[in-house]
Design an enzyme around this catalytic site. Structure first.
Site, PDB file in Angstrom:
ATOM      1  N   SER A 108      -0.910  -0.846  -4.968  1.00 50.25           N
ATOM      2  CA  SER A 108       0.488  -0.628  -4.627  1.00 50.25           C
ATOM      3  C   SER A 108       0.864  -1.651  -3.581  1.00 50.25           C
ATOM      4  CB  SER A 108       0.660   0.787  -4.079  1.00 50.25           C
ATOM      5  OG  SER A 108       1.832   0.864  -3.314  1.00 50.25           O
TER       6      SER A 108
ATOM      7  N   CYS B 218       5.995  -2.674   1.378  1.00 52.00           N
ATOM      8  CA  CYS B 218       7.416  -2.519   1.728  1.00 52.00           C
ATOM      9  C   CYS B 218       7.795  -3.300   2.973  1.00 52.00           C
ATOM     10  CB  CYS B 218       7.843  -1.074   1.805  1.00 52.00           C
ATOM     11  SG  CYS B 218       6.692   0.098   2.440  1.00 52.00           S
TER      12      CYS B 218
ATOM     13  N   GLU C 250       5.059  -4.741   5.340  1.00 58.86           N
ATOM     14  CA  GLU C 250       3.859  -5.119   6.066  1.00 58.86           C
ATOM     15  C   GLU C 250       3.817  -6.633   6.259  1.00 58.86           C
ATOM     16  OE1 GLU C 250       4.059  -2.792   3.863  1.00 58.86           O
ATOM     17  OE2 GLU C 250       2.543  -1.245   4.068  1.00 58.86           O
TER      18      GLU C 250
ATOM     19  N   HIS D 251      -4.892   5.813   7.072  1.00 59.43           N
ATOM     20  CA  HIS D 251      -3.518   5.815   6.586  1.00 59.43           C
ATOM     21  C   HIS D 251      -2.790   7.140   6.651  1.00 59.43           C
ATOM     22  CE1 HIS D 251      -3.170   1.704   4.514  1.00 59.43           C
ATOM     23  NE2 HIS D 251      -3.622   1.647   5.731  1.00 59.43           N
TER      24      HIS D 251
ATOM     25  N   GLU E 189      -1.995   3.721  10.134  1.00 59.64           N
ATOM     26  CA  GLU E 189      -0.608   4.032   9.784  1.00 59.64           C
ATOM     27  C   GLU E 189      -0.185   5.388  10.346  1.00 59.64           C
ATOM     28  OE1 GLU E 189       0.234   1.435   5.792  1.00 59.64           O
ATOM     29  OE2 GLU E 189      -0.048   3.578   5.573  1.00 59.64           O
TER      30      GLU E 189
END
Lengths: 90, 904
Positions: B349, B508, B510, B541, B642
């Site tokens: 992803s 998105c 990073e 994450h 994250e």
């Protein structure tokens, strides 16, 4: 093996998703389960191949006799075999 | 009729439908800018809009069959043999009207399982393997993730179509094969082997508790081991497949049997080059098979134009199966096919194409100059590209695809930025790429504008036009921030300021390390940017900060499950400093154990499932002869930590600090009781909805918590330029950013924070009891990492910007701020100017990312009630754009409730 053939078994049928596809002849969107028409062109699939040996005990399963390993690797009837070098139509 | 949260908030003076800076018109207002794509694109898009996410077993079948044949082979060679077989046997499918061809699988929106990563979730519930998977923590994420109930998601089984992971449809007749393939990987997959070895990490039981209680959202090692990085197309563009094959064969012969000073992995280069050769052979056959299909279609086609297009497609693919691209069309086809090849190698992803308009510009420039293509033809291809990229699905579990990704795969394209020598990098094709985003609004590729003061004004104003369509792109990213971050993180690996300029967004938002490479075309040399770093989808994450705060308040116990997650701290929490100190201690324990267990999972991945194709593309693997697992990439310090729920946690700490420790209007125990009692509201489970707006007070309630709930709601909130709340954010960031460097990845580099929520604020919120800020149990957290909690930013948009920039964003890979604006607030050229001023103000204050939902809240409400009328409505969620009907209701509710700015 007697199987009722549908658009999904036709080489003119480009699957869009698990339900429908595009007919390359008519350029229309059809259900994959729709009955075959006069332009039907058999799509190579394991179930149409001499190398496929159905497993009578397990539905939708069999072996590929062209497999070079022992025991032979499994195969399933509806897998498309367009790119299979061992495909031999029944 | 019980009171709803909406009623209570209205009474508290903080209505959910808060409009800032004025009031919206009573009637629904559509977005100002609307355009149409080329007719060909519109026709194919119509098919896409009615296409179901579909999966089959072809790729995993051939992969597994080949893998089983070579159990004594060197792991990297065995993997490449399997990839080669899978690519070579993938059925090509081409649809009439397509000019850019190749698909992930033989469907318009196809994908397939990769049981070598994880096999458990493919099993039907009664299956023994699935029951085994339930014992693992990750099953909790599945339970708390809901897909949008529309669009292309197959959320439920129907007819002969079986829904898998709540998203993908598979034909019933393929299910036995799916199970057979999955069973072949039991005990061998990265998931299973990783699980076996991660249990050897001291404190492993804490890790399992963190997963079961959804304090952590997912394991990256076997779910999405690659991604949130920038691909590099340089090598296939510069050399072509045959050129790369020749290069790999030559290098293989040079290194065979040689250690060359590296007694541990020097000789591995032989096997790595062999793996590269095998993978390239698989790709070559993939191209050839597509070419054969195009020829077959050409032969049977009766329509003259379509027949010619098939012929041209076939010729293009035949050439690309061995030669380097010579034209814009060939180069575009090459990068698309290579991109899909990489996505078929692993569950990925956020494999972002990067700055494609700069990569393709040499071909564009020359073809336009020599008249072999027109700008209109280029535009049509750019519009078609959006269709191809939006059709990419990533096959993973519900928890990952729904709860984290909302079905998006984040193939973000970057525009703008600087060139190698420091000037702006905008070219004519970049303008056209933006225009294509206007003409053909689709979720992907999301556009990231790498902002710099040097960018041309008309380019920025065109970006405003694009934003005004409501598509949620381009997002603005601060280039200077990014380059500072990159130099700090990758300077030790040799990054220079010149190379930092090549950066782009992976995933998105990073910030990802890239590099320049010299492309040669017809005697001219161009330096093109491309990815040079490992994935940043990896590491620790999505840690739910509000849940960690919950465990601090309750001595290590999760209040939803009653499970003791952390060892009791047994502290009195008599001061705010003690509370915050304990929060940091639990945070550190969380990151510590997850970093170790993730390292184990990724170690299994790199040993058995290493990237071969992506590695081949990324500098400097081909040159060094080492792949990702042997740090062949130029930059390897990419593992990150994250966060999720930052602002909900900050607001909760602010309320506790004020009410309990400073004003002493309530004791900590009393506040905890109220929070545990959900402030007198029913639980989300009782209401059967995790939606903010659906929450109801208990009918038999005494109203004893009403006053306290009111005070919690009225306590200082982030987003108002109020130092009380903002300093808590500052304290947190000043702890988080340096603390992240204390954890080491398996590649022996320090980690760093990545502050995006993707969709986890919905899923993790659903597993969190009420919080001190007055938020109710089960409802979503604030979006992103710097978006205000809905309705709490009440001092105007510039106050929100001030709050967001109290800390130094260059310490973090990113930060994320989304704002909802009513279309009427930015109408016309003056509206565009105001919007650009706002963005530039944020960039100049040091903000990293800002993006907008330009939409009338009334439209969103109508879309929720009548989704059938809004198949093409898109919204910005966290760092990506998605179709409204394909996102879960909790996230929809948060978007509806978010403050709507009527004027800026």
């Amino acid at each position: 093996m007697t199987t009722k053939l549908s658009c999904r078994d036709c080489h003119n049928f480009a699957p869009i998703d698990v339900v429908k596809g595009m007919c390359h002849v008519t350029k229309t969107i059809l259900l994959g389960d729709a009955e075959q028409c006069s332009d039907f062109d058999l799509m190579p699939k394991c179930k149409h191949c001499t190398q496929f040996k159905a497993d009578t005990k397990t539905v939708e399963m069999g072996i590929c006799q062209a497999s070079t390993m022992e025991p032979k690797f499994f195969a399933f009837p509806d897998m498309v075999s367009v790119t299979c070098e061992s495909y031999q139509q029944n | 009729m019980p009171k709803t949260l909406k009623d209570v908030l209205a009474e508290a003076g903080t209505p959910m439908d808060f409009e800032s800076g004025g009031h919206s018109p009573k009637e629904m207002v559509d977005r100002e800018v609307k355009r149409e794509p080329h007719p060909r694109v519109a026709k194919l898009k119509e098919i896409f809009m009615d296409t179901l996410s579909s999966a089959n077993n072809e790729f995993p079948y051939w992969y597994t069959r080949e893998y089983a044949l070579h159990d004594t082979e060197i792991p990297v060679v065995r993997r490449a043999m399997s990839l080669k077989s899978a690519f070579a046997h993938s059925t090509p499918v081409i649809y009439p009207g397509e000019l850019l061809v190749t698909h992930k699988a033989a469907f318009f929106r196809g994908s397939f399982p990769m049981p070598w990563l994880s096999e458990g979730y493919y099993m039907a519930k009664e299956d023994e393997l699935y029951l085994e998977a339930l014992k693992h923590g990750s099953a909790s994420a599945d339970e708390h993730s809901k897909f949008g109930q529309g669009g292309g998601n197959v959320t439920k089984s129907f007819g002969k179509v079986i829904s898998i992971a709540g998203k993908f449809g598979m034909r019933q007749e393929e299910i036995p094969a799916l199970l057979r393939l999955a069973k072949a990987w039991v005990g061998k997959s990265v998931d299973d082997l990783g699980h076996k070895y991660e249990q050897m990490v001291p404190g492993y039981e804490v890790k399992e508790a963190l997963m079961r209680n959804l304090i952590c959202m997912f394991d990256s090692g076997y779910t999405l081991p690659q991604g949130r990085e920038v691909i590099n197309y340089y090598y296939p563009l510069e050399y072509g497949i045959d050129g790369l094959l020749d290069m790999a064969k030559e290098l293989k012969s040079k290194v065979a049997g040689r250690a060359d000073g590296d007694g541990i992995k020097g000789t591995n280069r032989l096997f790595n080059y062999e793996a590269i050769i095998l993978s390239l052979e698989g790709l070559k056959t993939w191209f050839e098979n597509y070419a054969k299909e195009a020829r077959r279609l050409e032969a049977m086609e009766k329509e003259v134009i379509q027949k010619e297009e098939y012929a041209q497609t076939a010729a293009r693919l035949e050439w690309l199966s061995h030669g380097k691209p010579r034209t814009f069309r060939e180069a575009f086809q090459m990068i698309l096919t290579v991109h899909l090849a990489v996505l078929n190698e692993d569950a990925i992803s956020g494999m972002s194409p990067g700055r494609i308009a700069q990569v393709l510009h040499p071909y564009f420039e020359q073809d336009i100059a020599n008249g072999t293509i027109t700008e209109d033809e280029v535009m049509e291809l750019l519009e078609l590209y959006r269709l191809s990229i939006s059709s990419i699905d990533c096959f993973a579990s519900t928890g990952v695809v729904g709860g984290v990704l909302s079905g998006n795969t984040f193939n973000t394209v970057s525009i703008g930025g600087l060139n190698k020598s420091g000037g702006h990098a905008v070219n004519r094709l970049e303008y056209m790429l933006l225009e294509a985003g206007l003409n053909n609004p689709m979720p992907q590729p999301t556009l990231a504008l790498l902002y710099d003061e040097k960018l041309p004004e008309d380019f920025l104003l065109l970006a405003m036009e694009c934003i005004k369509t409501g598509v949620g792109y381009p997002a603005f990213m601060n280039g200077q921030n990014a380059m500072t971050f990159l130099m700090n993180q990758y300077g030790p690996e040799g990054m220079t300021s010149e190379e930092a300029r090549a950066w782009a967004i992976g995933g998105c938002l990073e910030t990802s390390p890239c590099c320049w490479k010299p492309l040669h075309l017809n005697g001219k040399e161009y330096f093109i940017p491309g990815g040079a770093g490992q994935p940043t989808s990896v590491g620790v994450h999505f840690l739910a900060m509000p849940k960690i705060l919950e465990t601090v308040l309750w001595n290590g116990v999760d209040q939803r499950t009653g499970e003791q997650v952390f060892a009791p701290h047994n502290r009195s929490l008599s001061t705010y400093d003690e509370l915050f100190d304990q929060f940091k201690l639990y945070w550190q324990e969380t990151v510590h154990v997850l970093a170790l267990t993730n390292n184990v999972q990724h170690d299994i991945w790199r040993k058995n499932n290493m990237a071969v194709i992506t590695s081949m593309l990324k500098p400097d693997c081909l040159d060094k002869g080492h792949l990702i697992d042997e740090k062949g990439y130029r930059y390897n310090a990419t593992f990150n930590i994250e966060t999720a729920g930052t602002i909900t946690c900050v607001n909760s700490l602010a309320a506790i600090k004020q009410l309990v420790y400073e004003d002493r209007t309530v004791s900590l125990d009393e506040l905890k009781t109220a929070v545990k009692d959900n402030f007198g509201f029913k639980t989300a489970k009782e209401v059967d909805s995790f939606s903010l707006s659906d929450q109801q007070q208990r009918e038999d309630g005494t109203g004893k918590w009403d006053k306290l709930h009111f005070m919690c709601l009225q306590a200082p909130k982030y987003g108002n330029d109020d130092s009380f709340a903002d300093e808590i954010l500052l304290d947190w960031e000043n702890f988080l950013c340096p603390d992240s460097k204390n954890y080491e990845s398996l590649y022996a580099h320090p980690m760093y924070p990545c502050q995006i929520s993707v969709s986890t604020h919905g899923a993790m919120g659903s597993a969190t009891i009420a919080s001190g800020d007055g938020r109710l149990a089960g409802t979503t957290y604030a979006d992103a990492s710097l978006s205000a909690f809905p309705g709490t930013d009440r001092n105007g948009v510039y106050a929100l910007l001030n709050s967001a920039t109290v800390w130094d964003h260059t310490q973090s890979q990113n930060s994320q701020l989304n704002i909802k604006i009513h279309p009427s607030a930015i109408q016309g050229p003056s509206g565009s100017r105001k919007l650009l001023d706002l963005i530039q103000a944020y960039m100049r204050k040091g903000g990293f990312h800002i993006q907008f939902n330009v939409v009338d809240t009334k439209v969103l409400k109508d879309a929720q009630a009548n989704p059938q009328n809004y198949r093409d409505l898109m919204v910005r969620v966290a760092g990506f754009t998605q179709y409204w009907v394909e996102i879960g209701k909790p996230v929809q509710d948060e978007l509806i409730a978010r403050t709507e700015y009527e004027g800026i």
